[in-house]
Every structure is written in C-alpha cells, then in structure tokens.
Write a protein that holds these residues in place. Structure first.
Motif, PDB file in Angstrom:
ATOM      1  N   GLU A  35      76.085  31.837 -29.497  1.00 30.27           N
ATOM      2  CA  GLU A  35      75.439  32.608 -30.294  1.00 30.27           C
ATOM      3  C   GLU A  35      76.537  33.021 -31.275  1.00 30.27           C
ATOM      4  N   ILE A  36      76.109  32.873 -32.404  1.00 32.17           N
ATOM      5  CA  ILE A  36      77.068  33.514 -33.586  1.00 32.17           C
ATOM      6  C   ILE A  36      76.863  34.973 -33.961  1.00 32.17           C
ATOM      7  N   THR A  37      77.801  35.813 -33.416  1.00 32.64           N
ATOM      8  CA  THR A  37      77.817  37.247 -33.771  1.00 32.64           C
ATOM      9  C   THR A  37      78.565  37.678 -34.769  1.00 32.64           C
ATOM     10  N   GLY A  38      79.346  36.771 -35.488  1.00 33.97           N
ATOM     11  CA  GLY A  38      80.117  37.114 -36.460  1.00 33.97           C
ATOM     12  C   GLY A  38      79.941  36.187 -37.451  1.00 33.97           C
ATOM     13  N   ALA A  39      81.053  36.140 -38.477  1.00 35.59           N
ATOM     14  CA  ALA A  39      80.954  35.159 -39.558  1.00 35.59           C
ATOM     15  C   ALA A  39      80.793  33.803 -39.414  1.00 35.59           C
ATOM     16  N   GLY A  40      79.911  33.247 -40.124  1.00 37.71           N
ATOM     17  CA  GLY A  40      79.627  31.806 -39.842  1.00 37.71           C
ATOM     18  C   GLY A  40      79.475  31.029 -41.456  1.00 37.71           C
ATOM     19  N   LEU A  41      80.460  29.878 -41.374  1.00 34.30           N
ATOM     20  CA  LEU A  41      80.360  29.000 -42.782  1.00 34.30           C
ATOM     21  C   LEU A  41      79.064  28.126 -42.522  1.00 34.30           C
ATOM     22  N   ILE A  42      78.254  28.100 -43.678  1.00 37.45           N
ATOM     23  CA  ILE A  42      77.325  26.835 -44.053  1.00 37.45           C
ATOM     24  C   ILE A  42      77.412  26.614 -45.236  1.00 37.45           C
ATOM     25  N   GLY A  43      77.345  25.334 -45.197  1.00 40.59           N
ATOM     26  CA  GLY A  43      77.311  24.712 -46.587  1.00 40.59           C
ATOM     27  C   GLY A  43      75.950  24.097 -47.229  1.00 40.59           C
ATOM     28  N   ALA A  44      75.856  24.318 -48.522  1.00 38.37           N
ATOM     29  CA  ALA A  44      74.482  24.052 -49.286  1.00 38.37           C
ATOM     30  C   ALA A  44      75.013  23.274 -50.365  1.00 38.37           C
ATOM     31  N   PRO A  45      75.301  22.026 -49.951  1.00 38.40           N
ATOM     32  CA  PRO A  45      75.815  21.012 -50.989  1.00 38.40           C
ATOM     33  C   PRO A  45      74.718  20.418 -51.985  1.00 38.40           C
ATOM     34  N   LEU A  46      74.153  21.320 -53.001  1.00 38.02           N
ATOM     35  CA  LEU A  46      73.381  20.828 -53.783  1.00 38.02           C
ATOM     36  C   LEU A  46      73.915  20.948 -55.252  1.00 38.02           C
ATOM     37  N   SER A  47      73.558  19.724 -55.968  1.00 41.40           N
ATOM     38  CA  SER A  47      74.211  20.217 -57.534  1.00 41.40           C
ATOM     39  C   SER A  47      73.014  19.171 -58.431  1.00 41.40           C
ATOM     40  N   LYS A  48      72.040  18.442 -57.813  1.00 44.69           N
ATOM     41  CA  LYS A  48      71.101  17.685 -58.604  1.00 44.69           C
ATOM     42  C   LYS A  48      70.297  18.851 -59.513  1.00 44.69           C
ATOM     43  N   SER A  49      70.235  19.987 -59.264  1.00 50.46           N
ATOM     44  CA  SER A  49      69.599  20.951 -59.994  1.00 50.46           C
ATOM     45  C   SER A  49      70.379  21.427 -61.370  1.00 50.46           C
TER      46      SER A  49
END
Length: 320
Positions: A35-49
């Motif tokens: 369970e993630i109760t604190g900070a969590g990195l998540i990548g959104a690697p979109l650049s075609k837009s």
C-alpha cells in the motif's frame, strides 16, 4: 563462489558508507501486496502530442537517474530524507500513435492507483504538458474540488480545433470539461512573447489568476503563492502543483522544448515548491516538458530532481 581480491560486480557504483543516496530510498512499488501511503513516482512518457520537436518521453528515465545520484541530506536546514521511502510505480504504457488513447491510459492508470492507495502523494514525471489533462482529471476524481498552481511560461489554453489535444491545450481541456474552475487555477511565470492576447483574454474570462514574470520579479514568489493559496483555501479540497520546466530561464533549463530568456531563477522555483510542499492542502506535483535529447549533461533533469527533493523535504517537515 570464489572471492577474488579487488574485484566487484561490473557496474557497481562507489559506496561511501557515510552518505545515503536518494536511489537507496526509492523502492519499486509492490503492486500485489504493498500500500502506497506516501510519495510515489509515476512516469507519463508522452511526447507525440508536442506541437514542436520533443523527446520528453525520455524524461522520466533521466529524472529518475538524476534523483538517484543526489544525497538525501539538505544542509541548509539540517534535514535528511533518509527516513522516507519513495515508491516507484513505473511508467504508463503509451499507445504508439494514438494521443487520446495515451491520455486515456494515463487517466486509467492514475485512477486505479488512487482507488487502491487513497493516501498516495503523486510525484508525476512527464512527458510533455499534455499529460496534465488526464493526470489532473484523475486527481480531481479522487480529491474533490481541486485547485491548481501552474508554473509555466505559457497559458496552455490553446484552442482544440486547430490541432487537437496537444501540450498547449491541457488547461483549456481542464476548464472546458469543468474538471477545475477558472477561479481555482493560478498561473505563475507567464512570459513575454510566449502567448497571445486572445489566450490571455480567455484565461481572464474564466477567472484564472495570472502572475507574469514581471510580477515574479517585483515581488517574492512566496508572497505571490501565499496570495494564491489564500485565494482558493476555502474553495478547494486539495491543490495540485504543475511545474512546466520552461518556466525557468533558458540558461538554467536548456533541455526544454520551448526555451526562452527572462524566465524564473532556479532558486526562486526551489523556494516556491518548498512553500507549497509545506502547505497541507497541496497533495501532488508534476514535472513536465524536459527533452533530454537537447539537454546539456542532463542539467534540466537535475534541476527537476531538485524541484522534487525540495518539495519532498517540505512535505516531510510538514508531516513531523
């Protein structure tokens, strides 16, 4: 196994036992049991837009690398992040060609994480600015009424008719879908010769608070942000911070697709995110618009890593 003298596994970095690196407190998220109760990195690697050349899809990787190389100790206020654990949820898988489908995937991925982990503090690694639309949509779905403080050289309210959903349209989309109200959007660092009169008029008509770079130069940025937070404190349940790295002057952030002179100083940005990190209503942050393919020695990714670390340092002190 035979132990050969003075040999170690290839690629093993030097280890100083008196220093903790940020890489040591970043742990891969346990998707099955954790369970993630604190900070969590998540990548959104979109650049075609992106409406211009952009390799922003590579930025989550370079920001992670930059983060990992710094120490956890902040000497100026004698604070150490080594007591924190930062989860890394990985990257959203983008569609090869379909921008709207990629945005839908960002929304669904974030939505699922919020459902499973309501206390998650998202640290979003873009990607271009188009990911702000689905990421803030998911944030608003789970946090209630939401305010956004946007650091950016641009309004990002371009019309959707000329080019569809791009990195110049996320806040237009958020306003048109009523995900956020204009009076709960604050734009900081809007710059000369980077926008149009029509888009300024659109933002003002929607009730958006606009602080130009002249405002940032004339008054301490923390003073502007104090006004911004008070402006929405009683109206929103949570505040999201969006940092487009092109808000920073091109001399200090050369790896942005839309670099330009006259932007914010990096130290002012550190002060800004520190102020916001200490605010209990601030529940998430994103960093977008870095193109590592045009950067110099990952300067801009290193700057983004510091933005995240200053934010987390303030959050840790707030939660003591």
């Amino acid at each position: 196994m035979t132990d050969y003298p003075f040999l170690k596994k290839a690629g093993t970095p030097f280890k100083d036992t008196e220093i903790t690196k940020v890489a040591e407190i970043i742990k891969e998220a346990d998707r099955d049991n954790g369970e993630i109760t604190g900070a969590g990195l998540i990548g959104a690697p979109l650049s075609k837009s992106s409406i211009s050349h952009s390799g922003a899809s590579f930025a989550p990787g370079t920001i992670r690398k930059a983060l990992g190389g710094f120490s956890t100790y902040a000497i100026e206020d004698d604070t150490d992040l080594s007591r924190m654990t930062i989860s890394d949820l990985g990257d959203v898988v983008m569609h090869v060609t379909d921008i709207k489908e990629s945005q839908r995937r960002v929304f669904e991925a974030f939505d699922h994480v919020y459902k499973s982990n309501p206390q998650w503090l998202p640290i979003v690694l873009g990607g271009d600015n188009s990911v702000s639309f689905p990421s803030i949509q998911a944030f608003a779905k789970h946090k209630g009424s939401v305010g956004v403080i946007q650091f950016d050289a641009h309004h990002d309210v371009r019309n959707l008719e000329d080019g569809g959903p791009t990195n110049g349209t996320p806040f237009r989309s958020l306003l048109e879908t009523e995900t956020i109200e204009g009076q709960n959007l604050v734009q900081v660092g809007i710059r000369n010769f980077s926008n149009s009169k029509a888009y300024r008029a659109y933002a003002e008509e929607k009730g958006v608070a606009i602080y130009t770079m002249k405002d940032v130069r004339d008054k301490p940025v923390t003073g502007l942000l104090a006004e911004a937070v008070e402006r929405m404190r009683e109206r929103v349940d949570a505040i999201y911070v969006s940092v487009d790295m092109d808000v920073v002057d091109q001399a200090q952030a050369p790896g942005c697709p839309a670099i330009g002179p006259g932007g914010m100083d990096a130290v002012d940005l550190f002060d800004a995110v520190s102020f916001l990190g200490a605010e209990p209503k601030v529940k998430g942050i994103e960093v977008v618009e870095i193109d590592p393919t045009v950067d110099f020695r990952d300067m801009t990714s290193r700057l983004a890593a510091h933005v995240i670390l200053y934010f987390l340092k303030a959050k840790m002190k707030e939660n003591k």
